[in-house]
Design an enzyme around this catalytic site. Structure first.
Site, PDB file in Angstrom:
ATOM      1  CE  LYS A  58      62.234  35.990  20.580  1.00  0.00           C
ATOM      2  NZ  LYS A  58      61.631  37.282  20.473  1.00  0.00           N
ATOM      3  CG  HIS A  82      59.537  27.677  23.975  1.00  0.00           C
ATOM      4  ND1 HIS A  82      59.536  26.894  25.101  1.00  0.00           N
ATOM      5  CD2 HIS A  82      59.846  28.928  24.391  1.00  0.00           C
ATOM      6  CE1 HIS A  82      59.841  27.631  26.150  1.00  0.00           C
ATOM      7  NE2 HIS A  82      60.024  28.872  25.754  1.00  0.00           N
ATOM      8  CB  CYS A 100      69.639  37.536  35.061  1.00  0.00           C
ATOM      9  SG  CYS A 100      68.365  36.295  35.232  1.00  0.00           S
ATOM     10  CE  LYS A 119      62.796  28.307  31.969  1.00  0.00           C
ATOM     11  NZ  LYS A 119      62.440  29.596  31.436  1.00  0.00           N
ATOM     12  CB  CYS A 141      63.403  37.468  35.759  1.00  0.00           C
ATOM     13  SG  CYS A 141      64.693  36.273  35.537  1.00  0.00           S
ATOM     14  CG  HIS A 188      66.663  35.176  31.460  1.00  0.00           C
ATOM     15  ND1 HIS A 188      65.905  35.387  32.585  1.00  0.00           N
ATOM     16  CD2 HIS A 188      65.848  34.577  30.559  1.00  0.00           C
ATOM     17  CE1 HIS A 188      64.676  34.956  32.371  1.00  0.00           C
ATOM     18  NE2 HIS A 188      64.615  34.451  31.154  1.00  0.00           N
ATOM     19  CB  CYS A 224      66.593  40.072  35.287  1.00  0.00           C
ATOM     20  SG  CYS A 224      66.453  39.079  33.780  1.00  0.00           S
ATOM     21  CG  HIS A 272      55.771  28.316  26.305  1.00  0.00           C
ATOM     22  ND1 HIS A 272      56.150  28.944  25.156  1.00  0.00           N
ATOM     23  CD2 HIS A 272      56.294  29.045  27.318  1.00  0.00           C
ATOM     24  CE1 HIS A 272      56.857  30.017  25.448  1.00  0.00           C
ATOM     25  NE2 HIS A 272      56.983  30.105  26.757  1.00  0.00           N
TER      26      HIS A 272
HETATM   27  N1  MSP Z   1      54.409  35.054  32.367  1.00  0.00           N
HETATM   28  C1  MSP Z   1      55.108  34.351  33.359  1.00  0.00           C
HETATM   29  C2  MSP Z   1      54.179  33.457  34.170  1.00  0.00           C
HETATM   30  C3  MSP Z   1      53.044  34.179  34.817  1.00  0.00           C
HETATM   31  S1  MSP Z   1      51.951  33.071  35.586  1.00  0.00           S
HETATM   32  C4  MSP Z   1      50.961  34.037  36.489  1.00  0.00           C
HETATM   33  C5  MSP Z   1      56.178  33.473  32.717  1.00  0.00           C
HETATM   34  N2  MSP Z   1      55.983  33.181  31.438  1.00  0.00           N
HETATM   35  S2  MSP Z   1      56.964  32.301  30.537  1.00  0.00           S
HETATM   36  O1  MSP Z   1      56.338  32.256  29.257  1.00  0.00           O
HETATM   37  O2  MSP Z   1      58.288  32.802  30.595  1.00  0.00           O
HETATM   38  O3  MSP Z   1      57.054  30.890  31.151  1.00  0.00           O
HETATM   39  C6  MSP Z   1      56.011  30.336  31.875  1.00  0.00           C
HETATM   40  C7  MSP Z   1      56.281  28.926  32.275  1.00  0.00           C
HETATM   41  O4  MSP Z   1      56.493  28.121  31.135  1.00  0.00           O
HETATM   42  C8  MSP Z   1      57.499  28.632  33.133  1.00  0.00           C
HETATM   43  O5  MSP Z   1      57.384  28.955  34.440  1.00  0.00           O
HETATM   44  C9  MSP Z   1      57.479  27.142  33.011  1.00  0.00           C
HETATM   45  O6  MSP Z   1      56.418  26.628  33.735  1.00  0.00           O
HETATM   46  C10 MSP Z   1      57.176  26.982  31.548  1.00  0.00           C
HETATM   47  N3  MSP Z   1      58.411  26.859  30.823  1.00  0.00           N
HETATM   48  C11 MSP Z   1      59.012  27.765  30.018  1.00  0.00           C
HETATM   49  N4  MSP Z   1      60.157  27.211  29.545  1.00  0.00           N
HETATM   50  C12 MSP Z   1      60.296  25.971  30.030  1.00  0.00           C
HETATM   51  C13 MSP Z   1      61.178  24.913  29.821  1.00  0.00           C
HETATM   52  N5  MSP Z   1      62.218  25.007  29.030  1.00  0.00           N
HETATM   53  N6  MSP Z   1      60.889  23.749  30.452  1.00  0.00           N
HETATM   54  C14 MSP Z   1      59.774  23.584  31.208  1.00  0.00           C
HETATM   55  N7  MSP Z   1      58.952  24.545  31.426  1.00  0.00           N
HETATM   56  C15 MSP Z   1      59.214  25.784  30.922  1.00  0.00           C
HETATM   57  O7  MSP Z   1      57.093  33.080  33.389  1.00  0.00           O
END
Ligand code: MSP
Length: 500
Positions: free
Chosen positions: A298, A18, A144, A295, A129, A147, A126, A21
């Site tokens: 999902k 998304h 949490c 934020k 998380c 979330h 959680c 990411h």
């Molecule tokens: N799998 C773990 C990270 C492990 S790294 C060794 C994780 N994954 S995640 O898919 O939930 O999200 C990873 C990262 O994506 C977040 O920490 C952030 O950097 C980025 N983002 C996810 N959603 C975001 C937003 N809405 N805005 C900006 N960045 C975001 O956490």
């Protein structure tokens, strides 16, 4: 010139790619593209986080094995990054054999150092998380804080990493490496976490099977965060190719979101120190890209698919928006209106229009042959200032500032044309001088904007008659005033950024 290793977080495969990411990954990509322009040998890593309870539960709900489930989602990330022109050199999946070997070596190294001990964990967890919370950290009703969903109570025998022993070592390390976390206020958040006291954290589970077994006690699988963080070393050969590992470690920049500071800036360097490895050289912490003030995730159900947006403004338009709109480190708000406004304002009206205008006048007044710039052009200083601003901003991982600095040269060039009105003058040296200066400014902008605009920068390059790839240009030489040789065929072509 040197080597430069940058990572993004590895993304959980419970959700499709998304905008959140994409934001983190595009920022990392742009920084890597900039470092390549500087002549660095760059290694850019991204990947997927595939173990843990969250993935197990998502797979159960879909009626699949976790491996099948991960095998379906991981390619969606690979495809998304390809579509967004992400220049990663590697893509690690935590279910790969190379990762398992390295994780087990890291676990064993920390265990042998005496920093992993058996204990009992009872606490509120959680699943979204993959993190335990204390009562003080939870919102009312045991929700949490991230979330806003109910945590679960778990009690089991776990191995613990003795993080509490690392407070002084971490504080000393950060004191000796000031500025390693940017922006600074995010670094202060990390230091605050360390100063606030460190609790040992659980690094294994017996209730879960979907993970990497501990080498000395295979009833336990590694906690997903211990497993996930290790990707940054296993992907470059830790446990499988020592020479390669030494070539790339320590990493230059971990790009992370503010939600994972504790894991990356507290747990991770402590794990590395325990194993006798060097901590990272740098972290760049981004805020969240919010959608409707929340934020994007999902769990919150407010997910924007980045690929839908590229249909309208193109890959370059989308990349430019996420890089230019938000100050890295702060939260940003995604709006569709903002996306279109940036596209029309900065790309169509500023860059696209300048190119079209210059090409038209070169066609009319110079028979389509672009003249050389003047060495003493008033734009030369503007270009030097724009370049210096971009250098400083990229070094601080501030893409919005770097692009702002780059666009200052575009704006000055448009104003310069307005002031000189070459379209009104008779063909001759005066007109040629002005157009040569504008072409030179476009050449420099094409290079400086190329980390954001991967396709359009090349199009500018070619339309002003230059050969080769803009991405192969090198700085600082490429930004020095006077590089446009003149005598090249300038082509107007279709509008670079048709207005929306
Ligand atoms: N799998 C773990 C990270 C492990 S790294 C060794 C994780 N994954 S995640 O898919 O939930 O999200 C990873 C990262 O994506 C977040 O920490 C952030 O950097 C980025 N983002 C996810 N959603 C975001 C937003 N809405 N805005 C900006 N960045 C975001 O956490």
């Amino acid at each position: 010139m040197g080597r430069f290793y940058l990572t993004t977080p590895i993304y959980y495969v419970n959700a499709k790619p998304h905008l959140g990411h994409a934001y983190t990954t595009i920022t990392g990509d742009a920084v890597c593209r900039w470092q390549r322009l500087l002549g660095d040998d760059v290694h850019f890593l991204t990947g997927t986080d595939e173990h843990g309870l969250k993935i197990q539960q998502a797979a159960d709900a879909a009626g699949k094995t976790p491996q099948q489930f991960a095998d379906e989602i991981a390619p969606l990330f690979q495809d998304a990054w390809r579509s967004l022109d992400i220049s990663n050199d590697d893509f690690i999946r935590t279910t790969e054999a190379r990762h398992k070997v390295g994780v087990q070596q890291l676990l064993q190294a920390c265990y042998d150092a005496g920093d992993i001990e058996l204990g009992v964990y009872a606490g509120k967890y959680c699943v979204a998380c993959e993190e335990y919370y204390t009562d003080e950290e939870l919102l009312e009703g045991d929700l949490c804080p991230i979330h806003k969903r109910t945590v679960e109570f778990f009690e089991e025998e776990n191995y613990f990493f003795k993080l509490s022993r690392f407070q002084d070592r971490l504080l000393d390390w950060y004191a000796a490496h000031p500025g390693s976390i940017v922006p600074e206020f995010r670094g202060n958040e990390a230091l605050g976490l360390i100063r606030g006291g460190l609790r040992d954290f659980s690094i294994s589970r017996t209730s879960l099977k979907w993970g990497i077994p501990l080498p000395w006690d295979p009833k336990h699988v590694a906690y997903v965060w211990f497993d996930a963080l290790a990707n940054y070393i296993t992907a470059v050969g830790y446990g499988t190719d020592q020479a390669r590992f030494e070539q790339w470690w320590p990493v230059d920049r971990h790009m992370i979101g503010k939600d994972i500071i504790r894991h990356h800036c507290v747990y991770w360097p402590a794990m590395l120190l325990s194993a006798g490895l060097e901590p990272p050289r740098g972290w760049a912490v981004g805020g969240w890209l919010l959608s409707g003030g929340e934020k994007m995730s999902k769990t919150s159900g407010n997910v924007v698919n980045p690929l839908d947006l590229t249909d309208e403004v193109g890959v370059d338009g989308f990349r430019y928006y996420v890089l230019a709109e938000t100050t890295y480190g702060q939260d940003g708000d995604f709006t569709y209106e903002g996306l279109v406004a940036r596209y029309n304002g900065d790309l169509a009206n500023n860059l696209g229009n300048l190119l079209a205008r210059v090409a038209t006048v070169v066609g009319k007044k110079c028979e389509g042959v672009g003249p050389a710039p003047r060495p003493d052009s008033p734009l030369a200083d503007v270009a030097a200032t724009a370049y210096a601003g971009a250098v400083a901003a990229w070094a601080d991982v501030q893409p919005s500032r770097a692009l702002e600095s780059t666009w200052s040269l575009l704006r000055a060039t448009n104003a310069y044309l307005e002031a000189n009105e070459p379209w009104k003058a008779e063909p001759g040296p005066a007109v040629e001088a002005v157009l040569g200066d504008a072409l030179e400014a476009l050449r420099i902008v094409a290079i400086l904007a190329s980390p954001a605009l991967t396709t359009a920068s090349q199009a500018v390059w070619e339309r002003i008659g230059l050969d080769g790839a803009v991405a192969d240009q090198r700085l600082p030489a490429g930004a020095a005033w006077g590089g446009y040789p003149g005598g090249l065929t300038v082509t107007k072509g279709e509008p670079l950024f048709p207005r929306q």
